[in-house]
Motif scaffolding. Structure first.
Motif, PDB file in Angstrom:
ATOM      1  N   ALA A   1       0.891  -1.404   0.109  1.00 47.73           N
ATOM      2  CA  ALA A   1       0.021   0.035   0.138  1.00 47.73           C
ATOM      3  C   ALA A   1       0.672   1.077   0.066  1.00 47.73           C
ATOM      4  O   ALA A   1       1.795   1.322   0.716  1.00 47.73           O
ATOM      5  N   ARG A   2       0.436   2.112  -0.873  1.00 51.38           N
ATOM      6  CA  ARG A   2       1.189   3.713  -0.708  1.00 51.38           C
ATOM      7  C   ARG A   2       0.049   4.470  -0.583  1.00 51.38           C
ATOM      8  O   ARG A   2       0.456   5.812  -0.555  1.00 51.38           O
ATOM      9  N   GLN A   3      -1.046   4.044  -0.073  1.00 53.39           N
ATOM     10  CA  GLN A   3      -2.064   4.966   0.255  1.00 53.39           C
ATOM     11  C   GLN A   3      -3.358   4.229   0.832  1.00 53.39           C
ATOM     12  O   GLN A   3      -3.213   3.098   0.965  1.00 53.39           O
ATOM     13  N   PHE A   4      -4.085   4.772   1.832  1.00 52.67           N
ATOM     14  CA  PHE A   4      -5.064   4.135   2.477  1.00 52.67           C
ATOM     15  C   PHE A   4      -6.536   4.914   2.524  1.00 52.67           C
ATOM     16  O   PHE A   4      -6.420   6.017   2.211  1.00 52.67           O
ATOM     17  N   ASN A   5      -7.418   4.096   2.286  1.00 54.25           N
ATOM     18  CA  ASN A   5      -8.833   4.512   2.109  1.00 54.25           C
ATOM     19  C   ASN A   5      -9.248   4.840   3.761  1.00 54.25           C
ATOM     20  O   ASN A   5      -9.376   4.026   4.640  1.00 54.25           O
ATOM     21  N   ALA A   6      -9.714   5.796   3.891  1.00 56.70           N
ATOM     22  CA  ALA A   6      -9.951   6.468   5.153  1.00 56.70           C
ATOM     23  C   ALA A   6     -11.782   6.565   5.275  1.00 56.70           C
ATOM     24  O   ALA A   6     -12.486   7.040   4.540  1.00 56.70           O
ATOM     25  N   CYS A   7     -12.048   5.833   6.283  1.00 53.67           N
ATOM     26  CA  CYS A   7     -13.587   6.069   6.978  1.00 53.67           C
ATOM     27  C   CYS A   7     -13.525   6.039   8.532  1.00 53.67           C
ATOM     28  O   CYS A   7     -12.698   5.854   9.253  1.00 53.67           O
ATOM     29  N   TYR A   8     -14.788   6.211   9.054  1.00 50.28           N
ATOM     30  CA  TYR A   8     -14.904   6.245  10.539  1.00 50.28           C
ATOM     31  C   TYR A   8     -15.766   5.069  10.814  1.00 50.28           C
ATOM     32  O   TYR A   8     -16.756   4.794  10.205  1.00 50.28           O
ATOM     33  N   GLY A   9     -15.219   4.432  12.013  1.00 48.60           N
ATOM     34  CA  GLY A   9     -16.196   3.358  12.437  1.00 48.60           C
ATOM     35  C   GLY A   9     -15.910   2.780  14.007  1.00 48.60           C
ATOM     36  O   GLY A   9     -14.664   3.367  14.540  1.00 48.60           O
ATOM     37  N   GLY A  10     -16.660   1.921  14.305  1.00 48.54           N
ATOM     38  CA  GLY A  10     -16.262   1.032  15.700  1.00 48.54           C
ATOM     39  C   GLY A  10     -17.405   0.326  16.038  1.00 48.54           C
ATOM     40  O   GLY A  10     -18.623   0.707  15.421  1.00 48.54           O
ATOM     41  N   ALA A  11     -17.314  -0.641  16.659  1.00 54.90           N
ATOM     42  CA  ALA A  11     -18.252  -1.892  16.586  1.00 54.90           C
ATOM     43  C   ALA A  11     -19.792  -1.129  17.035  1.00 54.90           C
ATOM     44  O   ALA A  11     -20.725  -1.263  16.607  1.00 54.90           O
ATOM     45  N   GLU A  12     -19.720  -0.302  17.998  1.00 52.24           N
ATOM     46  CA  GLU A  12     -20.913   0.225  18.928  1.00 52.24           C
ATOM     47  C   GLU A  12     -21.628   1.293  17.936  1.00 52.24           C
ATOM     48  O   GLU A  12     -22.811   1.498  17.690  1.00 52.24           O
ATOM     49  N   ALA A  13     -20.815   2.191  17.253  1.00 55.11           N
ATOM     50  CA  ALA A  13     -21.249   2.967  16.425  1.00 55.11           C
ATOM     51  C   ALA A  13     -21.693   2.718  15.100  1.00 55.11           C
ATOM     52  O   ALA A  13     -22.710   3.037  14.569  1.00 55.11           O
ATOM     53  N   ASN A  14     -21.094   1.338  14.586  1.00 57.73           N
ATOM     54  CA  ASN A  14     -21.776   0.575  13.516  1.00 57.73           C
ATOM     55  C   ASN A  14     -23.189   0.166  13.766  1.00 57.73           C
ATOM     56  O   ASN A  14     -24.166   0.367  12.930  1.00 57.73           O
ATOM     57  N   VAL A  15     -23.239  -0.283  15.104  1.00 63.89           N
ATOM     58  CA  VAL A  15     -24.763  -0.505  15.432  1.00 63.89           C
ATOM     59  C   VAL A  15     -25.835   0.702  15.425  1.00 63.89           C
ATOM     60  O   VAL A  15     -26.865   0.607  14.983  1.00 63.89           O
ATOM     61  N   ALA A  16     -25.163   1.929  16.003  1.00 65.32           N
ATOM     62  CA  ALA A  16     -26.006   3.032  16.026  1.00 65.32           C
ATOM     63  C   ALA A  16     -26.450   3.455  14.794  1.00 65.32           C
ATOM     64  O   ALA A  16     -27.600   4.013  14.287  1.00 65.32           O
ATOM     65  N   ILE A  17     -25.487   3.434  13.705  1.00 68.37           N
ATOM     66  CA  ILE A  17     -25.767   3.857  12.224  1.00 68.37           C
ATOM     67  C   ILE A  17     -26.544   3.054  11.723  1.00 68.37           C
ATOM     68  O   ILE A  17     -27.609   3.459  10.839  1.00 68.37           O
ATOM     69  N   SER A  18     -26.479   1.624  11.868  1.00 65.57           N
ATOM     70  CA  SER A  18     -27.470   0.760  11.073  1.00 65.57           C
ATOM     71  C   SER A  18     -29.014   0.722  11.715  1.00 65.57           C
ATOM     72  O   SER A  18     -29.906   0.783  10.881  1.00 65.57           O
ATOM     73  N   LEU A  19     -28.933   0.813  12.902  1.00 67.92           N
ATOM     74  CA  LEU A  19     -30.366   1.194  13.602  1.00 67.92           C
ATOM     75  C   LEU A  19     -30.882   2.461  13.065  1.00 67.92           C
ATOM     76  O   LEU A  19     -32.019   2.553  12.766  1.00 67.92           O
ATOM     77  N   ALA A  20     -30.272   3.735  12.938  1.00 66.69           N
ATOM     78  CA  ALA A  20     -30.828   4.756  12.245  1.00 66.69           C
ATOM     79  C   ALA A  20     -31.270   4.707  11.009  1.00 66.69           C
ATOM     80  O   ALA A  20     -32.236   5.150  10.549  1.00 66.69           O
ATOM     81  N   THR A  21     -30.448   3.976  10.268  1.00 63.21           N
ATOM     82  CA  THR A  21     -30.631   3.696   8.728  1.00 63.21           C
ATOM     83  C   THR A  21     -32.066   2.761   8.782  1.00 63.21           C
ATOM     84  O   THR A  21     -32.866   2.825   7.753  1.00 63.21           O
ATOM     85  N   PHE A  22     -32.343   1.870   9.916  1.00 59.44           N
ATOM     86  CA  PHE A  22     -33.423   1.188   9.898  1.00 59.44           C
ATOM     87  C   PHE A  22     -34.663   1.898  10.329  1.00 59.44           C
ATOM     88  O   PHE A  22     -35.876   1.557  10.170  1.00 59.44           O
ATOM     89  N   GLY A  23     -34.595   3.123  10.603  1.00 55.51           N
ATOM     90  CA  GLY A  23     -35.487   4.204  11.196  1.00 55.51           C
ATOM     91  C   GLY A  23     -35.868   4.211  12.459  1.00 55.51           C
ATOM     92  O   GLY A  23     -36.645   4.517  13.182  1.00 55.51           O
ATOM     93  N   VAL A  24     -34.931   3.634  13.263  1.00 60.35           N
ATOM     94  CA  VAL A  24     -35.058   3.322  14.909  1.00 60.35           C
ATOM     95  C   VAL A  24     -34.190   4.587  15.473  1.00 60.35           C
ATOM     96  O   VAL A  24     -32.835   4.796  15.068  1.00 60.35           O
ATOM     97  N   PRO A  25     -34.604   5.464  16.320  1.00 59.46           N
ATOM     98  CA  PRO A  25     -34.068   6.663  16.769  1.00 59.46           C
ATOM     99  C   PRO A  25     -32.924   6.103  17.639  1.00 59.46           C
ATOM    100  O   PRO A  25     -33.088   5.401  18.471  1.00 59.46           O
ATOM    101  N   SER A  26     -31.624   6.541  17.324  1.00 58.98           N
ATOM    102  CA  SER A  26     -30.570   6.008  18.176  1.00 58.98           C
ATOM    103  C   SER A  26     -29.542   7.271  18.243  1.00 58.98           C
ATOM    104  O   SER A  26     -29.573   8.122  17.788  1.00 58.98           O
ATOM    105  N   SER A  27     -28.953   7.200  19.629  1.00 56.33           N
ATOM    106  CA  SER A  27     -27.969   8.179  19.785  1.00 56.33           C
ATOM    107  C   SER A  27     -26.632   7.437  20.342  1.00 56.33           C
ATOM    108  O   SER A  27     -26.790   6.245  20.761  1.00 56.33           O
ATOM    109  N   PHE A  28     -25.666   7.972  20.232  1.00 55.04           N
ATOM    110  CA  PHE A  28     -24.147   7.748  20.503  1.00 55.04           C
ATOM    111  C   PHE A  28     -23.463   8.466  21.508  1.00 55.04           C
ATOM    112  O   PHE A  28     -23.651   9.550  21.628  1.00 55.04           O
TER     113      PHE A  28
END
Length: 341
Positions: free
Chosen positions: A25-52
């Protein structure tokens, strides 16, 4: 609609492009995440009110975490600022018979430096119905474990349902020789748990004797031993992953509630685009199913497995599919694979 709060660390993920090895690798793709944040984002995408609930540094990278959570509709009133740095992790995505690799760089992060009393747990959990944590958070540092316990105790006091993905990470447990002691106190207050046999063994020394480890009966026996140790657990679940190679797995799950055991359909995952976050997407699907269909455990289990099967086709940490996408897959893989016009 019922509201879910999640607690954990958000990191910057730096992954090699195109399944390259770290040395290529001479470059890296960047994104943000973490186990519990992934749960919150997925729930919000399902329409469930979620907070972190988390802590990030007061700099541009910390602001990127705020933006990432808000982008998907996750509440950020529980995002505290302070500390020196954002945690990182590096990912080399495997392919074929070459497995994936993860390198953590999260020591002394803002989250790791959390201390008891920093989070107003009563205020952050007010108005919520569910609290989710994972075994990763107490593994990061002793002080983070103490803060996690504060949150779990307040959630119990307020009458929230509490869920945990045990998520054993050997590279993180550095401050203690006894993760069992830390996790036992937390697990004694938890209602819903996602655990695989390795988690149960490494944390609590639980192992079912006399079974073929590829037999779902082995996984069920482990769950029964876990519930025997923690009778407060109402629902215990394990995913059933069979690895053909890094690009090809089969995927299913088993649920144990009281004396009833349920088995999901099996999905053939081939090719896998990104395996990271598979368990988090399952946990989000399970929480969604249990909240929306509390009297239909088979639906909740099937929804969780279908949602997480779809996640394996998505690059990045979080599952971004909607309920309708999951429903299509549950109707039949041939329906889900058609072009949407």
């Amino acid at each position: 609609m019922k509201k879910v709060a999640c607690f954990g660390e958000v990191m910057m993920r730096l992954s090699t492009p195109g399944h390259q090895m770290f040395g290529q690798a001479r470059q890296f793709n960047a994104c943000y995440g973490g186990a519990e944040a992934n749960v919150a984002i997925s729930l919000a995408t399902f329409g469930v009110p979620s907070s972190f609930i988390t802590r990030v540094p007061a700099n541009d990278l910390g602001e990127c975490v705020w933006q990432e959570l808000r982008r998907y509709g996750v509440g950020t009133q529980g995002v505290y600022t302070g500390g020196d740095r954002l945690g990182l992790y590096f990912l080399e995505s495997g392919a074929g018979f070459r497995s994936s690799k993860v390198i953590y760089d999260r020591s002394h992060s803002s989250f790791a430096a959390l201390a008891p009393g920093m989070i107003d747990w009563e205020a952050q959990l007010a108005g919520h119905d569910w609290f989710h944590w994972s075994g990763i958070s107490p593994a990061v540092s002793q002080s983070a474990a103490e803060v996690c316990l504060e949150g779990v105790k307040m959630a119990k006091q307020l009458g929230l349902q509490i869920s945990c993905d045990l998520n054993y990470r050997s590279k993180l447990w550095q401050y203690t020789d006894s993760p069992e002691e830390v996790m036992t106190e937390l697990m004694a207050l938890t209602d819903v748990v996602l655990a695989n046999p390795d988690d149960a063994w490494h944390y609590f020394g639980i192992k079912a004797e006399g079974y073929d480890i590829d037999d779902p009966a082995y996984n069920e026996a482990v769950l029964r031993l876990l519930v025997q140790k923690f009778p407060n657990i109402k629902t215990a679940v394990t995913t059933l992953r069979r690895t053909i190679n890094a690009s090809h797995n089969s995927w299913a799950a088993l649920m144990l509630q009281h004396d009833e055991s349920l088995l999901s359909p099996v999905y053939d995952l081939n090719p896998i685009i990104d395996r990271v976050g598979g368990g988090d997407s399952f946990m989000a699907g399970l929480i969604y199913g249990l909240l929306q269909h509390p009297d239909d455990l088979q639906y909740a289990l099937n929804f969780a497995v279908a949602a997480s099967a779809l996640k394996h086709s998505i690059e990045g940490d979080a599952n971004l599919v909607k309920v309708a996408d999951v429903a299509k897959l549950m109707e039949g893989s041939s329906v889900a694979a058609r072009v949407s016009r």
